[in-house]
Scaffold this motif. Structure first.
Motif, short mmCIF file in Angstrom:
data_model
loop_
_atom_site.label_atom_id
_atom_site.label_comp_id
_atom_site.label_asym_id
_atom_site.label_seq_id
_atom_site.Cartn_x
_atom_site.Cartn_y
_atom_site.Cartn_z
N THR A 1 79.44 30.50 50.39
CA THR A 1 80.54 31.39 50.70
C THR A 1 81.00 32.01 49.32
O THR A 1 81.31 31.55 48.39
N LYS A 2 81.07 33.28 49.42
CA LYS A 2 81.53 33.88 48.11
C LYS A 2 83.06 33.92 48.15
O LYS A 2 83.81 34.40 48.92
N ARG A 3 83.85 33.25 47.16
CA ARG A 3 85.16 33.13 46.96
C ARG A 3 85.89 34.15 46.15
O ARG A 3 84.99 34.65 45.14
N GLU A 4 86.96 34.63 46.41
CA GLU A 4 87.64 35.36 45.20
C GLU A 4 88.26 34.40 44.47
O GLU A 4 89.23 33.67 44.46
N LEU A 5 87.74 34.74 43.13
CA LEU A 5 88.16 33.94 42.04
C LEU A 5 89.15 34.59 41.20
O LEU A 5 88.79 35.81 40.97
N PRO A 6 90.20 33.95 40.62
CA PRO A 6 91.10 34.48 39.77
C PRO A 6 90.34 34.96 38.52
O PRO A 6 89.53 34.48 38.00
N GLU A 7 91.05 36.16 38.00
CA GLU A 7 90.41 36.50 36.68
C GLU A 7 91.04 35.74 35.50
O GLU A 7 92.20 35.28 35.67
N LYS A 8 90.17 35.55 34.48
CA LYS A 8 90.36 34.63 33.47
C LYS A 8 90.98 35.33 32.30
O LYS A 8 90.83 35.62 31.30
N THR A 9 92.25 35.69 32.71
CA THR A 9 93.17 36.43 31.71
C THR A 9 93.80 35.74 30.60
O THR A 9 93.95 35.99 29.57
N TRP A 10 93.58 34.22 30.73
CA TRP A 10 94.00 33.47 29.59
C TRP A 10 92.93 33.10 28.76
O TRP A 10 93.03 32.58 27.84
N ALA A 11 91.53 33.53 28.76
CA ALA A 11 90.44 33.26 27.92
C ALA A 11 90.56 34.10 26.69
O ALA A 11 91.23 35.01 26.46
N THR A 12 90.01 33.16 25.71
CA THR A 12 89.93 33.69 24.32
C THR A 12 88.87 34.69 24.06
O THR A 12 88.02 34.14 23.29
N THR A 13 88.90 35.68 24.67
CA THR A 13 87.79 36.78 24.61
C THR A 13 88.07 38.03 23.43
O THR A 13 87.09 38.84 23.39
N GLY A 14 89.23 37.85 22.67
CA GLY A 14 89.36 38.92 21.91
C GLY A 14 90.37 39.80 22.41
O GLY A 14 90.32 40.24 23.64
N THR A 15 91.38 40.23 21.64
CA THR A 15 92.37 40.93 22.33
C THR A 15 91.97 42.48 22.37
O THR A 15 92.63 43.18 23.20
N GLN A 16 91.19 43.21 21.53
CA GLN A 16 90.62 44.44 21.43
C GLN A 16 91.90 45.41 21.20
O GLN A 16 91.70 46.56 21.85
N GLY A 17 92.94 44.74 20.74
CA GLY A 17 94.14 45.63 20.68
C GLY A 17 94.91 45.79 21.76
O GLY A 17 95.84 46.79 21.82
N LYS A 18 94.72 45.32 22.85
CA LYS A 18 95.30 45.59 24.20
C LYS A 18 96.23 44.55 24.55
O LYS A 18 97.10 44.80 25.51
N ARG A 19 96.06 43.60 24.01
CA ARG A 19 97.09 42.27 24.42
C ARG A 19 97.46 41.42 23.64
O ARG A 19 96.68 41.27 22.36
N LYS A 20 98.41 40.78 23.42
CA LYS A 20 98.88 39.67 22.64
C LYS A 20 97.54 38.49 22.61
O LYS A 20 96.86 38.31 23.84
N PRO A 21 97.59 37.62 21.60
CA PRO A 21 96.45 36.69 21.52
C PRO A 21 96.70 35.66 22.52
O PRO A 21 97.88 35.10 22.80
N ASN A 22 95.44 35.19 23.18
CA ASN A 22 95.71 34.06 24.08
C ASN A 22 95.47 32.70 22.98
O ASN A 22 94.69 32.60 22.27
#
Length: 352
Positions: free
Chosen positions: A185-206
């Motif tokens: 079953t494919k579950r709807e998974l939460p987006e990993k907005t907390w991950a340290t993937t680089g801000t790309q100037g679009k958000r504050k650092p995690n």
């Protein structure tokens, strides 16, 4: 889908890859060494990364880093190797990072031996590292169930942002059984907005952290974790029950031992005894409520494990004095036989 005959350790690796795992960090130890061998061969084929770390301590901290960057990642080991990972597991739980940890248990304490055992029940269910943390811990009884729980376990790790542990043993790791990798079953998974993937100037650092120097802030964090663990207890308890409505005696066993108990049950049923089974599939959260379904005439529960009786504490909590709890186990890598289990049951039931 066609079934494939696979060794347990290799099936674990195939299930992890089917679940989208692309990163494995670990260190070889018997009886799980075929798993890192499998991952070292198969992960590069899909653009993944296998890295044999210099130690188990290094491996679990690599898992911390990869999970913190949002990757699906796993590690595996066997009993003393899992012990070495405990500090890192506590850090990962505190930082709320999803990952999958597989323990193919062997005899202990200490280095012990390389034969199958279930000596790490306390470690998995009580937390082997420091602090008030919990792991969602599964105890599969066959290779197909292990495959299914690994695939589901990765999703649950993401949903709850928590480490998930698969508690197998040397027998499950080394034996071969037919398995299929069905469309889960494919579950709807939460987006990993907390991950340290680089801000790309679009958000504050995690910031991923487990250090809280202010006591009040650490207390609030612990309260938040408790709320999450309560949700896991509400939603993720898994258990198999057999014959509780009229059983004269109820077995409680998990993993490989539960398969042996089922053979003993068949022998006893052929002799006219009425016996039941409660098999925890999650050893945390523990299926306490299942024991309330035992009929009132049943006065005895026989816990069977390959250790010195670690699950008996949870069974005693569950029965609240309604039944007398007995234990039969083998240690050091010895495996109980159906005949010896059946004989213990006969003696409790007043037979010969």
């Amino acid at each position: 889908m066609t079934k494939v005959l696979m060794k347990g350790n290799e099936a674990i690796g195939a299930a992890a890859i089917a679940a989208g795992c692309k990163y494995f960090f670990g260190y070889p130890i018997t009886p799980q060494s075929e798993l890192p061998e499998y991952m070292s061969r198969e992960l590069p084929k899909i653009g993944g990364v296998f890295l044999q770390s210099e130690s188990e301590v290094a491996a679990i901290n690599m898992v911390y880093g990869a999970s913190g960057a949002g990757a699906r990642v796993m590690t595996s080991s066997s009993s003393p190797g899992i012990s070495l990972k405990q500090e890192g597991i506590s850090y990962i739980a505190a930082a709320e990072l999803p990952c999958l940890i597989c323990n193919i248990m062997r005899g202990g304490p200490g280095l012990g031996g390389i034969q199958p055992s279930q000596t790490d029940y306390f470690q998995a269910t009580r937390g082997g590292g420091n602090g008030d943390y919990r792991l969602l811990a599964f105890a599969p009884a066959n290779i197909q169930e292990m495959v299914d729980l690994i695939i589901e376990g990765f999703d649950l790790a993401d949903i709850y942002r928590n480490p998930v542990m698969i508690c197998g043993d040397g027998m499950l790791g080394q034996m071969m059984e037919p398995v299929e990798f069905t469309n889960h079953t494919k579950r709807e998974l939460p987006e990993k907005t907390w991950a340290t993937t680089g801000t790309q100037g679009k958000r504050k650092p995690n910031i991923i952290n487990s250090l809280y120097l202010e006591a009040s802030i650490l207390e609030d964090h612990n309260k938040h974790l408790i709320e999450k663990y309560n949700k896991i207890k509400e939603n993720e308890v898994r258990v198999e029950t057999v014959g509780l409505e009229d059983a004269q005696l109820v077995f409680s066993a998990y993993g490989t031992t539960s398969r042996i108990v089922k053979s003993a049950m068949t022998m006893l049923q052929e002799e006219g005894y009425k016996v039941g089974l409660i098999r925890p599939i999650t050893i945390w959260p523990y299926p306490y409520d299942a024991f309330k379904k035992i009929n009132e005439k049943c006065k005895d529960i026989l816990v069977v494990e390959m250790n010195t009786g670690q699950m008996t504490d949870d069974v005693k909590i569950a029965v609240e004095g309604r039944q007398k709890v007995h234990f039969h186990g083998r240690q050091g890598g010895m495996i109980p036989s159906p005949e010896e289990i059946a004989q213990v049951a006969r003696e409790l039931l007043g037979g010969k």
